[in-house]
Motif scaffolding. Structure first.
Motif, short mmCIF file in Angstrom:
data_model
loop_
_atom_site.label_atom_id
_atom_site.label_comp_id
_atom_site.label_asym_id
_atom_site.label_seq_id
_atom_site.Cartn_x
_atom_site.Cartn_y
_atom_site.Cartn_z
N SER A 95 0.83 -1.21 0.00
CA SER A 95 0.00 0.00 0.00
C SER A 95 0.86 1.26 0.00
O SER A 95 0.50 2.26 -0.60
CB SER A 95 -0.93 0.02 1.21
N SER A 96 2.00 1.18 0.65
CA SER A 96 2.92 2.33 0.68
C SER A 96 3.50 2.62 -0.69
O SER A 96 4.02 3.71 -0.93
CB SER A 96 4.06 2.08 1.67
N GLU A 143 -4.05 -3.57 -6.19
CA GLU A 143 -3.01 -4.16 -5.35
C GLU A 143 -3.59 -5.17 -4.39
O GLU A 143 -4.71 -5.03 -3.94
CB GLU A 143 -2.20 -3.08 -4.62
N TYR A 184 -0.41 3.50 -3.27
CA TYR A 184 -1.07 4.81 -3.17
C TYR A 184 -0.28 5.91 -3.88
O TYR A 184 -0.85 6.63 -4.72
CB TYR A 184 -1.35 5.17 -1.71
N PRO A 185 1.02 6.07 -3.61
CA PRO A 185 1.75 7.10 -4.35
C PRO A 185 1.86 6.81 -5.84
O PRO A 185 1.87 7.73 -6.66
CB PRO A 185 3.12 7.18 -3.67
N LEU A 232 -7.09 3.68 -7.29
CA LEU A 232 -6.49 2.50 -6.69
C LEU A 232 -7.61 1.60 -6.19
O LEU A 232 -8.56 2.08 -5.57
CB LEU A 232 -5.59 2.90 -5.51
N GLU A 291 -8.08 -1.90 -3.93
CA GLU A 291 -7.43 -2.89 -3.09
C GLU A 291 -8.20 -4.19 -3.22
O GLU A 291 -9.42 -4.22 -3.05
CB GLU A 291 -7.40 -2.43 -1.63
N ALA A 320 -0.44 5.31 -7.72
CA ALA A 320 -1.73 5.69 -8.31
C ALA A 320 -1.85 7.22 -8.39
O ALA A 320 -2.30 7.75 -9.41
CB ALA A 320 -2.88 5.10 -7.49
N ARG A 321 -1.44 7.91 -7.32
CA ARG A 321 -1.48 9.38 -7.36
C ARG A 321 -0.60 9.93 -8.47
O ARG A 321 -1.00 10.82 -9.22
CB ARG A 321 -1.04 9.96 -6.02
#
Length: 187
Positions: A16-17, A101, A20-21, A30, A32, A23-24
């Protein structure tokens, strides 16, 4: 961008770390896989899809030997393959880019048109630290981290056999950039 990016890897490694960035940065939504699992469990019964409900209906499985838990994790991931294929196919057919993800994404799942990357953390102590940071009330989760490391090693080996890129989680500072390169999205 008309890309469906699948980020797989074991639990607790920091997917996730990265997701998220990533996808941004790409300006895409995103998804999950855990949310898809929750929806499927709400819409089905253990009798209809026993493997999908396995962890909830068999709580004693948490005490099984790590090797057996990894085997069960793989079985659950295989049971989810039709749902993953359907979500990916929908995004590809509609031209809607997405980052998907989850730890149930298998390198072997046939997903023509999607870009797959497996994230990998081989250090069990790092996974223990990640779980402790994320879930401090649970304390050190060494058994869970061992399962995660073993499952992650299996995913990485499967990815190598399938020609799917494997990206090391560390160093953290450039994991997103290395993931983009592995996905063929940067020069």
């Amino acid at each position: 961008m008309n890309t469906v990016i699948l980020l797989g890897g074991a639990s607790g490694i920091g997917k996730s770390s990265v997701a998220y960035p990533l996808a941004r940065r790409l300006g895409v939504p995103l998804v999950e896989l855990d949310d898809i699992v929750e929806a499927l469990q709400a819409m089905t019964t253990p009798q209809q899809l026993p493997m999908l409900h396995y962890w909830r209906t068999t709580p004693e499985a948490a005490a099984f030997p790590a090797e057996r838990i990894v085997e069960l994790q793989i079985e659950v991931a295989r049971a989810l393959e039709p749902a993953v294929r359907a979500v990916v196919a929908n995004h590809l057919e509609t031209g809607t880019p997405v980052v998907l993800e989850g730890d149930y994404l298998l390198p072997s799942t046939e997903l023509p048109g999607a870009v797959k990357v497996i994230l990998h953390e081989p250090d069990e102590d790092r996974i223990v630290a990640n779980y402790l940071s994320r879930e401090p009330a649970a304390g050190e989760q060494r058994g869970r981290a061992r399962v995660s490391r073993m499952y992650g090693d299996w995913l990485a080996a499967q990815a190598a056999e399938q020609g799917v890129p494997v990206v090391a989680m560390r160093p953290w500072a450039d994991t997103v950039e290395r993931t983009l390169r592995a996905a063929g999205l940067t020069a």
